[in-house]
Structures are given as C-alpha cells and as structure tokens.
Design a protein around this motif. Structure first.
Motif, short mmCIF file in Angstrom:
data_model
loop_
_atom_site.label_atom_id
_atom_site.label_comp_id
_atom_site.label_asym_id
_atom_site.label_seq_id
_atom_site.Cartn_x
_atom_site.Cartn_y
_atom_site.Cartn_z
N LEU A 174 -42.25 -40.24 -17.98
CA LEU A 174 -40.87 -40.73 -18.06
C LEU A 174 -40.66 -41.96 -17.17
O LEU A 174 -39.79 -42.79 -17.43
N TRP A 175 -41.44 -42.04 -16.10
CA TRP A 175 -41.18 -43.08 -15.09
C TRP A 175 -42.06 -44.31 -15.26
O TRP A 175 -41.93 -45.27 -14.50
N ASN A 176 -42.94 -44.32 -16.25
CA ASN A 176 -43.92 -45.40 -16.39
C ASN A 176 -43.31 -46.79 -16.54
O ASN A 176 -43.89 -47.77 -16.11
N LYS A 177 -42.15 -46.85 -17.15
CA LYS A 177 -41.53 -48.16 -17.42
C LYS A 177 -40.52 -48.54 -16.34
O LYS A 177 -39.76 -49.49 -16.52
N PHE A 178 -40.51 -47.80 -15.24
CA PHE A 178 -39.58 -48.10 -14.15
C PHE A 178 -40.36 -48.45 -12.88
O PHE A 178 -41.57 -48.29 -12.81
N ASP A 179 -39.63 -48.93 -11.89
CA ASP A 179 -40.20 -49.19 -10.58
C ASP A 179 -40.25 -47.87 -9.83
O ASP A 179 -39.22 -47.35 -9.40
N TYR A 180 -41.43 -47.29 -9.69
CA TYR A 180 -41.54 -45.96 -9.09
C TYR A 180 -42.73 -45.90 -8.15
O TYR A 180 -43.62 -46.74 -8.18
N ARG A 181 -42.73 -44.86 -7.32
CA ARG A 181 -43.88 -44.61 -6.45
C ARG A 181 -44.05 -43.09 -6.29
O ARG A 181 -43.06 -42.36 -6.21
N LYS A 182 -45.28 -42.67 -6.27
CA LYS A 182 -45.59 -41.27 -5.98
C LYS A 182 -45.68 -41.15 -4.47
O LYS A 182 -46.59 -41.70 -3.85
N HIS A 183 -44.75 -40.45 -3.85
CA HIS A 183 -44.64 -40.52 -2.40
C HIS A 183 -44.77 -39.19 -1.67
O HIS A 183 -44.80 -39.18 -0.43
N LYS A 184 -44.84 -38.09 -2.40
CA LYS A 184 -45.00 -36.79 -1.73
C LYS A 184 -45.93 -35.90 -2.55
O LYS A 184 -45.95 -35.98 -3.77
N ARG A 185 -46.69 -35.10 -1.84
CA ARG A 185 -47.60 -34.14 -2.48
C ARG A 185 -47.57 -32.85 -1.68
O ARG A 185 -47.67 -32.86 -0.44
N ALA A 186 -47.44 -31.74 -2.39
CA ALA A 186 -47.46 -30.42 -1.75
C ALA A 186 -48.55 -29.58 -2.40
O ALA A 186 -48.88 -29.77 -3.57
N ARG A 187 -49.10 -28.65 -1.64
CA ARG A 187 -50.28 -27.91 -2.11
C ARG A 187 -50.10 -26.40 -1.98
O ARG A 187 -49.53 -25.92 -1.00
N CYS A 188 -50.56 -25.71 -3.00
CA CYS A 188 -50.66 -24.26 -2.93
C CYS A 188 -52.12 -23.93 -2.62
O CYS A 188 -53.04 -24.40 -3.31
N TYR A 189 -52.33 -23.15 -1.58
CA TYR A 189 -53.67 -22.75 -1.15
C TYR A 189 -53.97 -21.32 -1.60
O TYR A 189 -53.05 -20.52 -1.80
N SER A 190 -55.24 -21.01 -1.73
CA SER A 190 -55.64 -19.65 -2.07
C SER A 190 -56.91 -19.26 -1.33
O SER A 190 -57.68 -20.11 -0.86
#
Length: 374
Positions: free
Chosen positions: A355-371
């Motif tokens: 959805l965001w490909n045609k906009f000015d965007y940045r991937k700025h956060k990542r969260a992780r599930c551990y096992s």
C-alpha cells in the motif's frame, strides 16, 4: 545481587506489576505508558473474557525485599494450542533492568511453570490474544511507538538470545508521509473498482450505524486472520468487550467498510488518531487529566495510526485496499494529517506493505517474537 521471584497474588501486587515499566522508563522520551486501568482489565481473571480459554500467572523480581527489578507473565492460550496442535506456552509483559541475574531468574521461573503445564515450546512476548501488545523491539529505539506497540531498551533482545531464545517471527512498522494532495488516479481507480465489482463504501454518521455491522466485521476478522501467527478466534464475549473498548474511541471519518451487492461486508479498514503523545502526558492515568489529553488527541492531531484491516479472501486481488484508503484518504486530507504510522504487521505481509510503495515512506521499527524448545 540477590534476586527473589514472587508470584503476583493480590490486587496491590498486580498494580505494581503493571506500573513497573512506567517507573523503569520514567525518563525515557520514547516510552509510551499503557493505561493502568486498561492493563488491569486485561490481566484480571474476573474481567478479561480471554480467561475463558486462557490461563496465566504473573511474577515480579525483587532485588532484596522491596525493590522491583523485573516482571514476566506466563500464559497458555488453549484455543491457539488446539488450533496449532502444539503445546505452546507464552511469556509476556516482560520488562527488566539490565542485569543478567534478573532475566535469568525470570526466565527460569516461567520455563519451570511451562514444563509443569506440559509445554513443548515457549514463545513471546505475546498476550492472551492478537489484540494485546506483542514483540520485543529490536529496531527503532529512537522512535515513539504507537499506542498499540511497546517500547523496550536495546538490551532486551541480545540478553534473551544469550538464554537460548531465537527469532520466530518479526513484525515491522512504517512511517508514511502524507502527500499534499491525493493523485487524481486514486479516486478514479476507486470508482472503477466500485463499478466493476458492484461494491459500495459505506459512510457512517453515527456510531450505532457502525455497530449494526460490527458482528460482520469481527466475523470477517476471524476468517481472514485465522492463519496469522499467534491469532486465536475471537469469542462472542471478546467481541463484546472490543465493542465497548474501541467503538467510543473511533472517529467515523477514519473508518471504511466495503460491502458487495448483497450488502455483505467484504473488507474494512480502521485508523485512529495517534494517542502516543497523549498517553505520555497521561503517565498511565486517566484521571484527573489523562482523559482530557486523549480527548484532545482524538480531535486534533497530525498523525494517524492504522489499527485493523481485513479483506475477504474472494476479493483479495480486486483492489479493495484502494477503496478503503481512498475513503479514509479524503478525511486525512481534510484533517491535515501529515503522517501515518502503521501498527505492527508481520514482515512477510506484502499485501499491506505494498500500500505504501507509491508514497514517501520508511520502515522504522521492528519487533520480534522469540521462541525456545523446552
């Protein structure tokens, strides 16, 4: 440092459990406190309907007799385990000072509890349901989380990994800059899709109008999220709780529901003005002034959080996303929204991320599930 682990057994201890991270991160400008009253509802066995199919125990870590230095919850979602046919045990609500012995004591306690309940794999952080905050932040420590995210210090992930925990899944978040005007092709595309597939975007003037469709929305959510990691089907009691909790907060201009020729819901999107700054000002309390900060944020804001989106599988490739965001986009432009913050979505969820490909965007956060296997 001598660490003592104590099970939470009283209301007073539960409030201490809830308030611990607010004290731990009191001076951190990126931390967003959860409302104590909201967490109290979630963690109380006589209030949260998830306890119809979940069981849980909470612990606090003390340095000596009085100073709290960590917390953790152990959760078993029996419905999820029946669906996956695995004996999972979840850990959640984990926070701790940067001290190896504290985390070691917390993990040892929850792992022993998991084994006592015949657990095969422990994973987390996860809540009772998909609606609870999940994940350890591993990227984006200088970003303010959404109200449905969670901040933690950079040391959490590396310390967990030292104790044998490894990545199971990641969630990512994006910041999207809103353009000054919506390109003409988007409304034209939306009109074309509506006409081609005989669809209609509903407009609501009152929340009771939206409530008439709420059961359909939750039904669609249950069907389309059924295979999503960590999700367990919402029960009627949970649906009722969500109606009571979220409907009052919703701003109808940021809600889009798409129906087909038979007036059946085939897709919906819900966004909400960002409450992060308001919750920081509220400091975890609704009263005396916290609710005023929230009320103000709902009416006057330059940032919008995406909350939920679901599209019927029969309509996945028919441009329903365009209809939803064209509808909400009109309100975004009118309200002067300049930023959209996406809530945590699985990193492989390309349908939403496209959805965001045609906009000015940045991937700025990542969260992780551990096992970890037990």
């Amino acid at each position: 440092m001598s660490i003592t682990i104590k099970e939470v057994t009283t209301q007073h201890e539960l409030i201490k459990f809830i308030e611990f991270p607010n004290k731990l991160y009191r001076e951190n400008k990126y931390y967003v406190p959860q409302l104590v009253s909201a967490d109290l509802h979630i963690l109380s066995k006589d209030k949260n309907s998830a306890f119809d199919f979940c069981e849980a125990t909470y612990w606090l870590a003390y340095n000596g007799k009085s100073k709290i230095v960590g917390r953790i919850a152990g959760i078993i979602n029996n419905k999820y385990n029946e669906k996956t046919r695995k004996r999972y045990v979840r850990f959640g609500w984990i926070d701790f000072v940067q001290e190896e012995k504290v985390l070691e004591a917390l993990l040892k306690t929850v792992e022993e509890w998991a084994r006592e309940h015949n657990g095969e794999v422990i994973h987390g952080p996860l809540g009772f349901s998909d609606m609870d905050v999940s994940g350890i932040l591993v990227e984006g420590f200088e970003e303010i989380p959404t109200a449905y995210g969670k901040y933690n210090a950079p040391y959490y992930g590396p310390m967990l990994e030292k104790h044998g925990y490894s990545k199971e899944v990641d969630w990512v978040e994006y910041n999207v800059r809103v353009p000054k005007r919506i390109p003409e092709k988007y409304p034209k595309m939306a009109a074309f899709i509506e006409q081609r597939y005989n669809l209609k975007v509903l407009k609501f003037n009152k929340k009771k109008e939206l409530l008439r469709y709420s059961d359909e929305l939750f039904g669609l959510l249950n069907r389309e999220y059924e295979k999503i990691y960590g999700f367990s089907e919402l029960t009627p009691r949970q649906m009722q709780e969500l109606k009571e909790q979220f409907i009052p907060l919703l701003q109808l201009r940021f809600v889009s529901v798409v129906v087909n020729a038979d007036n059946k819901v085939v897709g919906f999107g819900i966004c909400l003005p960002s409450l992060s700054r308001a919750l920081q000002k509220a400091r975890g309390k609704l009263f005396p002034f916290g609710f005023l900060h929230i009320k103000w944020a709902l009416k006057f804001n330059d940032t919008l959080d995406t909350v939920l989106i679901a599209i019927h599988s029969d309509y996945k490739d028919k441009g329903i996303n365009s209809l939803i965001f064209n509808s909400i986009g009109q309100a975004i432009m009118k309200d002067g929204i300049t930023n959209i913050e996406t809530t945590r979505e699985l990193e492989e969820n390309s349908n939403v991320q496209n959805l965001w490909n045609k906009f000015d965007y940045r991937k700025h956060k990542r969260a992780r599930c551990y096992s970890k296997k037990l």
